[in-house]
Write a protein that holds these residues in place. Structure first.
Motif, PDB file in Angstrom:
ATOM      1  N   MET B  28       9.881   6.414  -6.184  1.00  0.00           N
ATOM      2  CA  MET B  28       8.870   6.208  -5.643  1.00  0.00           C
ATOM      3  C   MET B  28       8.600   6.619  -4.028  1.00  0.00           C
ATOM      4  O   MET B  28       7.980   6.290  -3.009  1.00  0.00           O
ATOM      5  CB  MET B  28       9.270   4.594  -5.029  1.00  0.00           C
ATOM      6  N   ASP B  29       9.243   7.902  -3.956  1.00  0.00           N
ATOM      7  CA  ASP B  29       9.507   8.671  -2.821  1.00  0.00           C
ATOM      8  C   ASP B  29       7.955   9.183  -2.260  1.00  0.00           C
ATOM      9  O   ASP B  29       7.288   9.630  -3.247  1.00  0.00           O
ATOM     10  CB  ASP B  29      10.238   9.859  -2.742  1.00  0.00           C
ATOM     11  N   GLY B  30       7.294   8.814  -1.303  1.00  0.00           N
ATOM     12  CA  GLY B  30       5.816   9.156  -0.816  1.00  0.00           C
ATOM     13  C   GLY B  30       4.761   8.074  -1.632  1.00  0.00           C
ATOM     14  O   GLY B  30       3.605   8.396  -1.231  1.00  0.00           O
ATOM     15  N   LYS B  31       5.293   7.430  -2.305  1.00  0.00           N
ATOM     16  CA  LYS B  31       4.358   6.505  -3.102  1.00  0.00           C
ATOM     17  C   LYS B  31       3.910   5.205  -2.135  1.00  0.00           C
ATOM     18  O   LYS B  31       4.528   4.381  -1.838  1.00  0.00           O
ATOM     19  CB  LYS B  31       4.753   5.759  -4.351  1.00  0.00           C
ATOM     20  N   GLU B  32       2.505   5.598  -1.776  1.00  0.00           N
ATOM     21  CA  GLU B  32       1.986   4.533  -0.672  1.00  0.00           C
ATOM     22  C   GLU B  32       2.013   3.133  -0.952  1.00  0.00           C
ATOM     23  O   GLU B  32       1.662   2.951  -2.246  1.00  0.00           O
ATOM     24  CB  GLU B  32       0.518   4.757  -0.205  1.00  0.00           C
ATOM     25  N   PHE B  33       2.286   2.242  -0.171  1.00  0.00           N
ATOM     26  CA  PHE B  33       2.298   0.775  -0.319  1.00  0.00           C
ATOM     27  C   PHE B  33       1.586   0.142   0.911  1.00  0.00           C
ATOM     28  O   PHE B  33       1.583   0.614   2.082  1.00  0.00           O
ATOM     29  CB  PHE B  33       3.443   0.131  -0.866  1.00  0.00           C
ATOM     30  N   ARG B  34       1.284  -1.015   0.809  1.00  0.00           N
ATOM     31  CA  ARG B  34       0.567  -1.630   2.169  1.00  0.00           C
ATOM     32  C   ARG B  34       1.716  -2.746   2.606  1.00  0.00           C
ATOM     33  O   ARG B  34       2.186  -3.610   1.839  1.00  0.00           O
ATOM     34  CB  ARG B  34      -0.606  -2.271   1.949  1.00  0.00           C
ATOM     35  N   ARG B  35       2.098  -2.863   3.707  1.00  0.00           N
ATOM     36  CA  ARG B  35       3.417  -3.892   4.172  1.00  0.00           C
ATOM     37  C   ARG B  35       2.452  -5.346   4.392  1.00  0.00           C
ATOM     38  O   ARG B  35       1.390  -5.362   4.509  1.00  0.00           O
ATOM     39  CB  ARG B  35       3.634  -3.412   5.742  1.00  0.00           C
ATOM     40  N   ASP B  36       3.587  -6.159   3.960  1.00  0.00           N
ATOM     41  CA  ASP B  36       3.024  -7.478   3.945  1.00  0.00           C
ATOM     42  C   ASP B  36       2.837  -8.206   5.632  1.00  0.00           C
ATOM     43  O   ASP B  36       3.126  -7.435   6.296  1.00  0.00           O
ATOM     44  CB  ASP B  36       4.151  -8.344   3.406  1.00  0.00           C
ATOM     45  N   GLY B  37       2.052  -9.204   5.609  1.00  0.00           N
ATOM     46  CA  GLY B  37       1.781  -9.602   6.785  1.00  0.00           C
ATOM     47  C   GLY B  37       2.088 -11.393   6.929  1.00  0.00           C
ATOM     48  O   GLY B  37       1.714 -11.796   5.876  1.00  0.00           O
ATOM     49  N   ALA B  38       3.008 -11.730   7.920  1.00  0.00           N
ATOM     50  CA  ALA B  38       3.184 -13.211   7.956  1.00  0.00           C
ATOM     51  C   ALA B  38       1.762 -13.905   8.282  1.00  0.00           C
ATOM     52  O   ALA B  38       1.176 -13.449   8.835  1.00  0.00           O
ATOM     53  CB  ALA B  38       4.246 -13.272   9.026  1.00  0.00           C
TER      54      ALA B  38
END
Lengths: 520, 520
Positions: B28-38
């Protein structure tokens, strides 16, 4: 549509921005929202360094393209070199339609005003804008819109996702190769990196720009490696000697000293002035003089400040050193003495811009303020303040923490001489509302003191003080008697900017200037 | 479907969890994801205090309901009182179907095992589980699934939104009424609050539970007011004397001392052992003994550690005090000496669990490790390690930072006696894979040392050392020669838990235990 301070916000601006009109400083209290999330590329690889040879390389690695939002901090104030340096490289790459989201901009950014005219920069979001950039905005040369936000409002915009930063640039006095950043210990220090903290957290890409690379791990640090993608070393990120330009000198102006003594007399008569009180002041001569005279009362009555907030200047540091203040919590240093204190005094603490003033988190320091001493370009009979638009109608000031601290503090005091040059500071209606009157409790001028009628408690506390209490209308009348009622600035139709309230709603709009036309 | 360590992951588990099989530590190195938000309720009001009279009040204010996910930290280890205290109140309210997301659980949580049987707790996410809770999971009494995650993997799960925490509970040795929390300066201290940092950032609601309320602002703090909704004061949050239970004593066991000396001999012959190297070790007797003997070599060769990571124990603090280590970066303290050091030594630094080990941020400290010295219940001939499932098939250990540091460090050394009791530690296939063999470089036993064949560089560095180098199969054969090849533990069909890889994929499954049946 009229908002809570009586300003008519054009429908097309509400539609274009998707914003609501301002409905009062506490309208959004407790209204749930969901925090934004950055797009992150994980770094699992244990081999990589984050060092890149140039800003251009960083822009390419971050896949810069037309229409992106780039962010910057202004801790070096007039000595900042990073914003211009980055934008020159963006310009060389032929990129267009950039939104700049800066914590503030000033005359140090004059060299890039041509990028407004050629469409490189089409939107600006900032606490305020001085110098050539402000003039360009007011002349309608920016294709898009200027959004003026308070320091707390900027954090709100970023964390709520209203402004999603594609690439954040953080000028860092020290950095290690893995992106731990600090504001001290380098060649050019700025004390704190507070305004960059939300950028680090919420921007997709974060580029640190430093002129002092230090061994890993850089300790202490204010921005952590876990938020930084790339590190670039340049010759010079800023000139700290220009941080204090034009501010923060002890005054010998009798008018300012008079207002300072009024301020101290007001503060010491309120119920909030007791051991453990909290306090913030600006960098104006009268504010600083009032801090110095207040210290005498504190010594006399053996009263200590639990914490001072800021916007920190030498006099606040001296209160800390003397033990009159127990702690300073610091989001910006206004002189080199304060920078040195931030680096060395264990009771002088770095806080983020969010901790300072964000209206949308679970409680910022401004909520805990007893007193804030502020300045203003104009105050009107509704106690509304203007700190952004000059008397010539040109954008030339900044919201800073003005609306944040005014909303938070239990006692908000605005000090302004009754005339600024030959222009009345107390007027019937401010040119542009930046801080709503509901948050302003006391207005101190060299011709008297007005207390907001909704603060009957303060009126009672001060009524037998012997201080020259007047109504705000009386102060206005004194000013107008000296200069005549001034003609209002004449604006064109086009809206070139908005004054955003802390909560993201629209407090006021700023229109294009036009040459003054005399009535027939 | 078979994963990268050869484990067959049942389709129904992949479907039920929505997870992928493990495809390698760097997949998963460098595989973009989006951070969650509270989901956050802003606190604009300047009047409010966050103090509530009881945990029950906090639960009601947070609108506790069936099916929620509650989070906890385990910095007090066997002395923790907060998790049970909160769950007792949840139980009294009749709430069902709770997912517990704890940084770890242990025998201190035995008193709430009945809540598994009555459906109050139906899912558990933890680094590991010891004691009665582990037994309940292995017996199939938990209605849902147990997910065992590394410390870094837990941060990934939370920040990616895979685990969205509804209410986080943070046991805080000190707190002020506005939610600034610290791990020191109270009645019961734990040194750091690292594991709570992601909970504070990403949980919708955050409740601080303290037994020592201090004046505002609490400085220094490790968790900021801007993330805390409520503060509750109780009699006792934890017993620090139980933090060190069963760990971290200097050993006089000759077998452990032998392995420690092997370890030091290996470390000093690698190219990474030079001034500025970085190092982490666990709390086992052999690990600690090897730290002590390594210090002699450091003194002799005038080599200094740039930083030590941990899981901090007294011997590491002594390296810091002596100047042999320049810095310690600390996510957990394993004895009271380390807690004291965290509170007082200016070069002993708090880091968050994310900074320590999160595989999904922009680069954690584990990526910068040269050496990590680990233990294991079992190592197999593929160098896979098991640190969670005991030789009786029961969940009785924890991943901790094992897979994180193994993946990050340039030289990962696992120390294990060749027999644990009468069970071989080196075997053909571990019962359960928790750390993949690709991340394990050297296995040290009391009967010889095996180097992972993919590390030809280390084989070359050690081949003329005179150390008892053997192949991993030879070590296994020695073990089996002493005990015979052990029968494998027999499991039932039902999957009761999964071993999650750092990146969220499935490393292995844990099945229900069943009584051992002899072959006909």
């Amino acid at each position: 549509m009229k908002n809570a301070v009586g300003r008519d916000i054009p429908e097309e601006i509400l539609q274009a921005t998707g914003k609501d009109v301002f409905r009062g400083s506490h309208a959004m209290d407790g209204k749930e929202f969901r925090r934004d999330g950055a797009r992150v590329k994980p770094v699992i690889n244990s081999e990589g360094s984050k060092l890149l040879p140039s800003i251009k390389d960083a822009l390419l690695k971050c896949e810069i393209k037309d229409g992106m939002t780039l962010s910057f901090h202004h801790h070096f104030r007039e000595g900042d070199k990073v914003l211009n340096m980055v934008m020159e490289e963006v310009h060389k790459l032929g990129i267009k339609n950039i939104t700049i989201c800066a914590s503030s901009m000033g005359s140090q950014n004059n060299p890039i005003v041509y990028m407004i005219d050629d469409g490189t920069i089409t939107n600006i979001q900032s606490s305020g804008v001085r110098g050539e950039i402000g003039k360009a905005i007011s002349e309608g040369r920016l294709q898009g819109l200027a959004i003026m936000r308070s320091h707390g409002g900027r954090v709100r915009a970023i964390e709520s996702g209203e402004t999603h930063i594609d690439i954040a640039f953080i000028g860092a006095p020290t950095a290690d190769e893995y992106g731990n950043l600090n504001a001290n210990g380098g060649k050019a220090n700025c004390g704190v990196l507070s305004y960059s903290a939300p950028d680090a957290l919420y921007a997709d890409k974060v580029v640190a720009i430093t002129d002092c690379l230090v061994p890993f791990p850089n300790w202490p640090h204010q921005i952590s490696q876990i938020y930084v993608d790339y590190v670039v070393v340049v010759d010079e990120i800023g000139d700290p000697s220009k941080i204090a330009t034009g501010a923060a000198k002890p005054t010998s102006d009798q008018r300012k000293l008079l207002m300072a003594s009024y301020c101290t007399e007001v503060v010491k008569r309120t119920p909030y002035f007791k051991d453990g009180f909290s306090y913030q002041t600006g960098v104006g001569g009268a504010s600083i003089a009032s801090t110095i005279s207040l210290a005498d009362v504190m010594r006399e009555r053996n009263i200590h400040m639990s914490f001072g907030v800021g916007g920190i200047t030498k006099p606040m540091c001296q209160l800390l050193e003397e033990g009159l203040a127990r702690t300073l919590v610091d989001t910006q240093d206004f002189d080199e003495y304060a920078i040195q204190s931030a680096a060395t005094n264990p009771n002088h603490h770095y806080i983020t811009a969010g901790e300072y003033a964000d209206p949308f988190n679970k409680g910022a320091y401004v909520n805990k303020l007893d007193f804030v001493i502020l300045a203003a370009l104009e105050v009107d009979v509704h106690f509304n303040c203007n700190v952004v638009v000059g008397s010539n109608g040109v954008v030339s000031g900044a919201q800073g923490g003005h609306p944040d601290t005014a909303a938070g503090a239990k006692c908000t005091i605005v000090i302004t001489p009754i005339l600024q040059g030959r222009i009345p500071s107390v007027c019937t209606d401010v040119t542009t509302v930046t801080t709503p009157g509901e948050d302003v409790d006391v207005v101190i001028t060299d011709y008297g003191i007005a207390i907001n009628p909704k603060r009957q408690d303060l009126i009672d506390a001060l009524k037998d003080s012997g201080l020259p209490l007047k109504s705000i209308e009386e102060l206005r009348d004194i000013a107008y008697a000296m200069t005549g009622e001034p003609e209002r600035v004449q604006f064109g139709e086009r809206v070139v900017g908005i004054i955003e309230a802390r909560d993201g709603s629209i407090m006021d709009v700023v229109r294009e200037i036009k040459p003054f036309q005399f009535a027939d």
